[in-house]
Enzyme design. Structure first.
Site, mmCIF file in Angstrom:
data_model
loop_
_atom_site.group_PDB
_atom_site.id
_atom_site.type_symbol
_atom_site.label_atom_id
_atom_site.label_comp_id
_atom_site.label_asym_id
_atom_site.label_seq_id
_atom_site.Cartn_x
_atom_site.Cartn_y
_atom_site.Cartn_z
ATOM 1 C CE1 TYR A 1 -3.466 -2.519 0.010
ATOM 2 C CE2 TYR A 1 -4.223 -1.624 2.100
ATOM 3 C CZ TYR A 1 -4.408 -2.469 1.029
ATOM 4 O OH TYR A 1 -5.525 -3.264 0.979
ATOM 5 C CG HIS B 1 -3.898 -8.430 -0.293
ATOM 6 N ND1 HIS B 1 -3.063 -7.356 -0.398
ATOM 7 C CD2 HIS B 1 -5.154 -7.911 -0.402
ATOM 8 C CE1 HIS B 1 -3.759 -6.251 -0.562
ATOM 9 N NE2 HIS B 1 -5.039 -6.563 -0.576
#
Length: 273
Positions: free
Chosen positions: A18, A86
């Protein structure tokens, strides 16, 4: 992070990869979050941190390395509260490296994520992770993990909003003691939810914002946790003001009947075996 903590929201959702705003933390979200938490001096036990391991690290040793070097080190913490796989994989086949198990060849994401899941199990046993879960997993992916290890995820974080509500998956998770957590609850780049006529009607009927109507609807549809993303302080306050009122069953059904359009922000999970 500072504003969210003011309104009692101390749940931080992040991941390896991120990006931090304006290049802070060297451009890495987790480094930036770690720096902010140090500045705020909030006791670690008062913050709930979720992080994720990406599919390109879905081997036992690589999962371990990514957790220690990319998660703990960047966040500057000794543990995380929730760690997620994820994605169940990627649309392309996993890259096989010499020395790895032969079964990791030939589009065998099933094998790779089982290796990663076993690493998660061991991290939890070691006390470095308090709970383990998955993200963007379909029912078949969850069943594979449980069949291989006997350990089910505590949570499944998936996209959910009026244009894409995966009700069969929500029911499966609820029936099996798995918390369903909704990300992108406003659809992000989907057609604007606040323009839907039934939403506009309910905003007036309940004297609530369209965001509150949408979030409350998701909770009443069986979603266990909703994580809206905002940097607006007013919206942060509104997002936690959901628990002293309810939508009628008829209004929940009316929202559920909105044409979903098949719109997803992240469409890549379907082809993953």
């Amino acid at each position: 992070v500072s504003t969210q903590s003011t309104w009692g929201n101390r749940h931080i959702d992040t991941s390896v990869g991120y990006v931090a705003p304006k290049g802070r933390g060297g451009g890495k979200s987790q480094i930036f979050i770690g720096e902010v938490l140090q500045q705020l001096k909030i006791p670690r036990e008062e913050v709930f941190i979720t992080s994720k391991i990406n599919a390109d690290h879905f081997r036992y040793n690589e999962t371990m390395d990514s957790f220690h070097m990319d998660v703990l080190a960047e966040l500057n913490t000794t543990y995380v509260d929730l760690l997620l796989l994820h994605w169940p994989g990627e649309p392309i086949s996993p890259f096989w490296r010499p020395g790895e198990p032969e079964e990791c060849k030939n589009n065998s994401w099933h094998i790779c994520r089982v290796h990663a899941w076993q690493a998660f199990i061991d991290l939890q046993k070691a006390g470095k992770v308090r709970a383990i879960g998955v993200s963007n997993f379909e029912i078949k992916h969850i069943k594979d993990l449980v069949a291989a290890t006997g350990v089910k995820p505590a949570l499944n974080q998936c996209e959910y909003h009026p244009y894409w509500h995966q009700d069969d998956l929500v029911k499966y998770c609820n029936d099996n003691g798995i918390v369903f957590e909704a990300y992108a609850p406003f659809g992000n780049n989907a057609p604007t939810i606040e323009r839907i006529p039934v939403v506009q009607q309910l905003v007036k009927k309940y004297n609530r914002t369209y965001g509150q109507i949408n979030l409350k609807w998701q909770l009443q549809m069986g979603v266990g946790v909703v994580i809206p993303r905002t940097s607006n302080a007013t919206h942060m306050k509104e997002n936690v003001d959901l628990f002293d009122w309810s939508l009628s069953e008829e209004d929940v059904a009316a929202l559920a009947a909105i044409d979903p359009l098949g719109w997803k922000r992240y469409p890549k999970s379907a082809p993953i075996k």
